[in-house]
Structures are given as structure tokens and as C-alpha cells.
Motif scaffolding. Structure first.
Motif, mmCIF file in Angstrom:
data_model
loop_
_atom_site.group_PDB
_atom_site.id
_atom_site.type_symbol
_atom_site.label_atom_id
_atom_site.label_comp_id
_atom_site.label_asym_id
_atom_site.label_seq_id
_atom_site.Cartn_x
_atom_site.Cartn_y
_atom_site.Cartn_z
ATOM 1 N N THR A 1 -8.532 -3.536 2.671
ATOM 2 C CA THR A 1 -8.507 -3.501 4.129
ATOM 3 C C THR A 1 -7.668 -4.658 4.659
ATOM 4 O OG1 THR A 1 -10.734 -2.536 4.145
ATOM 5 C CG2 THR A 1 -9.900 -3.403 6.238
ATOM 6 N N TYR B 1 -5.761 -3.466 10.250
ATOM 7 C CA TYR B 1 -5.513 -2.071 9.872
ATOM 8 C C TYR B 1 -6.766 -1.487 9.226
ATOM 9 C CZ TYR B 1 -0.529 -3.003 10.525
ATOM 10 O OH TYR B 1 0.693 -3.335 11.063
ATOM 11 N N GLN C 1 -7.006 0.965 3.220
ATOM 12 C CA GLN C 1 -5.930 1.713 2.575
ATOM 13 C C GLN C 1 -6.308 2.007 1.128
ATOM 14 O OE1 GLN C 1 -3.110 2.649 4.363
ATOM 15 N NE2 GLN C 1 -4.290 1.794 6.074
ATOM 16 N N PHE D 1 2.455 -2.942 5.095
ATOM 17 C CA PHE D 1 1.583 -3.798 5.908
ATOM 18 C C PHE D 1 0.293 -4.194 5.171
ATOM 19 C CE2 PHE D 1 0.483 0.579 7.314
ATOM 20 C CZ PHE D 1 -0.864 0.609 6.984
ATOM 21 N N ALA D 2 0.103 -3.661 3.967
ATOM 22 C CA ALA D 2 -1.064 -4.014 3.149
ATOM 23 C C ALA D 2 -0.568 -4.594 1.836
ATOM 24 C CB ALA D 2 -1.933 -2.793 2.908
ATOM 25 N N GLN E 1 -7.622 9.712 7.152
ATOM 26 C CA GLN E 1 -6.440 8.889 7.440
ATOM 27 C C GLN E 1 -5.224 9.373 6.659
ATOM 28 O OE1 GLN E 1 -7.790 4.939 6.481
ATOM 29 N NE2 GLN E 1 -9.410 5.021 8.025
#
Length: 219
Positions: A24, A28, A31, A62-63, A118
Motif C-alpha cells: 500500500t 494510493y 497494489q 507510483f508504488a 481495482q
């Protein structure tokens, strides 16, 4: 035995035990970084494994992958080299066929349901499959346990704690053991007589299958 495992709808269903490991990133939603499934069918009074799937998943930029966010026993380099979500989730999605009835089985199914929703653009078939949660099923059949997390259920059923607990495949296998024992309990006690009753206790509708709720002033 009770009526559950002789119910035609129960017998006609493939039960797909699923587990994600995820990270996580700040700001966001979680994922997925690993997914495993084990498909089960009940035939001739026994459970058979009808198929398996496993994949690491490279998270989006972004992760960022770090040693703190990868599953135990996996290196950050392995995750960075893994297929991206469209490829990994698409490969899983193609395992489902339109001519079969499926139910996803998970421990705390809300977690898996959210991750699947998601990723729904990459796995439209998977995202339409309803779920069965082992936690409310265990609460119904085993009242009075101190907790209903996976570790507590493993101890209750004397299921061997896997060395690679918190890896997706290991967690799928022990969740399978818990699920099949719960079904045996339900069947022997005749407390759950058919699939409809089972879903009333422990079912969860996939988000894409839920009715849309429009605002009061929508035109």
C-alpha cells in the motif's frame, strides 16, 4: 452426510480459492504484488484440484518496489522483473470460461474483492465472480473461538503452519484446508443444506454485480 454436498448447485460450482499479497503506497490504494489461486471441485464425495495459477506482479511506478514491500522469500529484483498487472491479471482472467459457474473463496474476502475490483479492466471475467468468505462461515459453524483470523483457524483444525506463510500459494493452500474442513462441518451437522444457504451466511456479491445506487437528485 447432509444435503449441502449433494445439492446440484453446489456440485455444479468450481470453488476458486484466491489470495493476494499487496503493498500500500502512501496516498494510493493497495497494489497487488503476488496472486495465487487453486480451483476446487467436489466430485464423488471428495475434493479435487481442478487447476492452479500463480504470478508475481510488478506494481506501477507510483508504488516503488523495496525490500520492505515484497513478499517473504522474494527479492525486489524478482518483483521488478515480474509481469505488469495487465499481463498477470489478464493471464489469470483467461483461465475462467463462460460455460462454468465459479465462486471465489477467500479469508476476509473484502480484501480480495477490493483488489480485484481495482484491477477490473485487466480481469473483467474475474471481477464478475461472487465470493465466499471463510470468516463468517467459521463464525457460524464454530461459535466461541477467540478469533477468526487464519492463524487461529489453522490452530483449531490442527493444520500445519506453512514455513512460507504470507506467500500467496501457501496461504491459498491453507485457506483451502480451512474451507474444506468448514464444508465438512456444515455437511455433517446438516446446518447448511444447500449452496443458497451457504451463500446467505458467507457470500459476498462482487462489486460489479451490485446494483447501482443513484443519487437522490440524479436525472
Amino acid at each position: 452426510m447432509g444435503g449441502l454436498t449433494t445439492d446440484p448447485a453446489f456440485l455444479d460450482t468450481t470453488y476458486v480459492v484466491i489470495d493476494f499479497e499487496s503493498a500500500t503506497p502512501r496516498g494510493y490504494p493497495a497494489q497487488p504484488i503476488e496472486v495465487a489461486v487453486r480451483a476446487l471441485r467436489y466430485e464423488n464425495r471428495a475434493w479435487i484440484t481442478a487447476g492452479r495459477f500463480h504470478s508475481l506482479i510488478r506494481p506501477p511506478a507510483f508504488a516503488p518496489v523495496t525490500s520492505a514491500t515484497v513478499p517473504p522469500g522474494v527479492t525486489a529484483d524478482e518483483v521488478r522483473a515480474a509481469p505488469e498487472p495487465p499481463e498477470a491479471m489478464g493471464a489469470l482472467d483467461r483461465r475462467f470460461t463462460a460455460d462454468r459457474r465459479y465462486l471465489l473463496v477467500a479469508q476476509h474476502a473484502a480484501t480480495e474483492a477490493n483488489l480485484i475490483h481495482q484491477q477490473r479492466d485487466h480481469c473483467p471475467a474475474l471481477a464478475r465472480i461472487d465470493l465466499l468468505d471463510t470468516i463468517p462461515l467459521a463464525k457460524h459453524l464454530l461459535p466461541g473461538l477467540p478469533a477468526y483470523n487464519l492463524d487461529t483457524l489453522l490452530r483449531h483444525f490442527a493444520i500445519l503452519y506453512p514455513a512460507d506463510r504470507h506467500r500467496a500459494t501457501a496461504d491459498v493452500d491453507v485457506t483451502t484446508d480451512v474451507f474444506t474442513r468448514l464444508i465438512t462441518l456444515a455437511d455433517e451437522s446438516a446446518r447448511i443444506t444447500d449452496l443458497a444457504a451457504l451463500l446467505k451466511i458467507a457470500g459476498r456479491t462482487a462489486t460489479l454485480n451490485q446494483p447501482e445506487h443513484h443519487g437522490l437528485f440524479d436525472l
